[in-house]
Design a protein around this motif. Structure first.
Motif, short mmCIF file in Angstrom:
data_model
loop_
_atom_site.label_atom_id
_atom_site.label_comp_id
_atom_site.label_asym_id
_atom_site.label_seq_id
_atom_site.Cartn_x
_atom_site.Cartn_y
_atom_site.Cartn_z
N ILE A 73 49.65 41.27 47.78
CA ILE A 73 49.37 40.01 48.56
C ILE A 73 51.02 39.39 48.62
N GLY A 75 54.22 37.82 48.54
CA GLY A 75 54.80 36.30 47.92
C GLY A 75 53.98 36.27 46.43
N GLU A 76 53.22 37.25 46.29
CA GLU A 76 52.24 37.06 44.70
C GLU A 76 52.80 38.46 44.36
N ASP A 77 52.57 38.39 42.93
CA ASP A 77 52.37 39.46 41.93
C ASP A 77 50.96 39.92 41.60
N ALA A 78 50.10 40.16 42.99
CA ALA A 78 48.63 40.28 42.91
C ALA A 78 48.36 41.58 44.04
N ALA A 112 52.08 43.98 40.01
CA ALA A 112 50.80 43.24 40.13
C ALA A 112 50.49 42.74 38.72
N THR A 113 50.34 41.82 38.49
CA THR A 113 49.72 41.08 36.96
C THR A 113 48.25 40.68 37.27
N THR A 114 47.93 40.71 38.48
CA THR A 114 46.24 40.45 38.75
C THR A 114 45.99 41.30 39.80
N LYS A 116 42.79 41.01 42.66
CA LYS A 116 42.00 39.99 43.30
C LYS A 116 41.11 40.68 44.41
N SER A 164 39.50 37.05 40.34
CA SER A 164 40.74 37.31 39.70
C SER A 164 40.59 37.94 38.41
N THR A 166 43.00 39.53 35.34
CA THR A 166 44.39 39.99 34.65
C THR A 166 44.84 41.40 34.41
#
Length: 177
Positions: A73, A75-78, A112-114, A116, A164, A166
């Protein structure tokens, strides 16, 4: 024997990054996996071509029997999982979790930390897959309504809940199957 075990190592699906030549086969797999939303064949071709680093196919005897599309995603660490498809012939062997593990272990998703994804409340198979995945990796699973039936789908599609999970930091996850 546990259902997540392969009985014949020679018949174990091969996981790989897709390429443009896989687009039509991916589209056919998705069409066979009701009630998955069908995108155009062109959309699956673009996913396989432009997003191959964050998608995976599973092949068995030269046939695509599994597919996950995803992307980081912006702008996200996802890492977002868009769609999971497993052929009826390859269900019950842990292939969905194995493909998820392959994806979260790639260099392209290392930040990625998540993880989704979105799931409708009535999609028991997807809830089962992602709950089991979260449990196996020791990740916390949360969900909340995200794309709402009336606000986003003009009443034509059930509400999609943002799920979500983790992800453990700097830890290689083990294959499930």
């Amino acid at each position: 024997m546990p259902k997540d075990s392969y009985t014949d190592p020679k018949s174990k699906p091969n996981l790989r990054k897709p390429d443009a030549s896989d687009g039509a086969a991916i589209w056919e797999l998705i069409r066979a996996c009701k009630p998955l939303d069908e995108n155009s064949m062109y959309a699956n071709l673009i996913q396989a071509d432009h997003f191959s680093d964050t998608c995976v196919v599973a092949e068995l005897d030269g046939e695509i029997v599994g597919w996950i599309s995803g992307h980081m995603i912006p702008g996200e660490d996802a890492f977002f999982v868009w769609q999971v498809a497993v052929s009826a012939d390859a269900r019950g062997i842990g292939l969905g979790k194995t493909m998820l593990l392959d994806l979260v272990n790639r260099d392209e998703t290392r930040d990625a930390t998540t993880l989704k994804t979105t799931i409708t409340k009535d999609n028991d198979a997807s809830w089962g897959l992602f709950r089991s995945f979260a449990n196996d990796i020791g990740g916390e699973l949360t969900d909340a309504p995200h794309f709402k039936k009336d606000a986003h789908f003009d009443g034509a599609h059930d509400t999609e809940h943002m799920v979500s999970i983790t992800l453990p930091r700097r830890m290689k996850l083990k294959r499930v199957a």
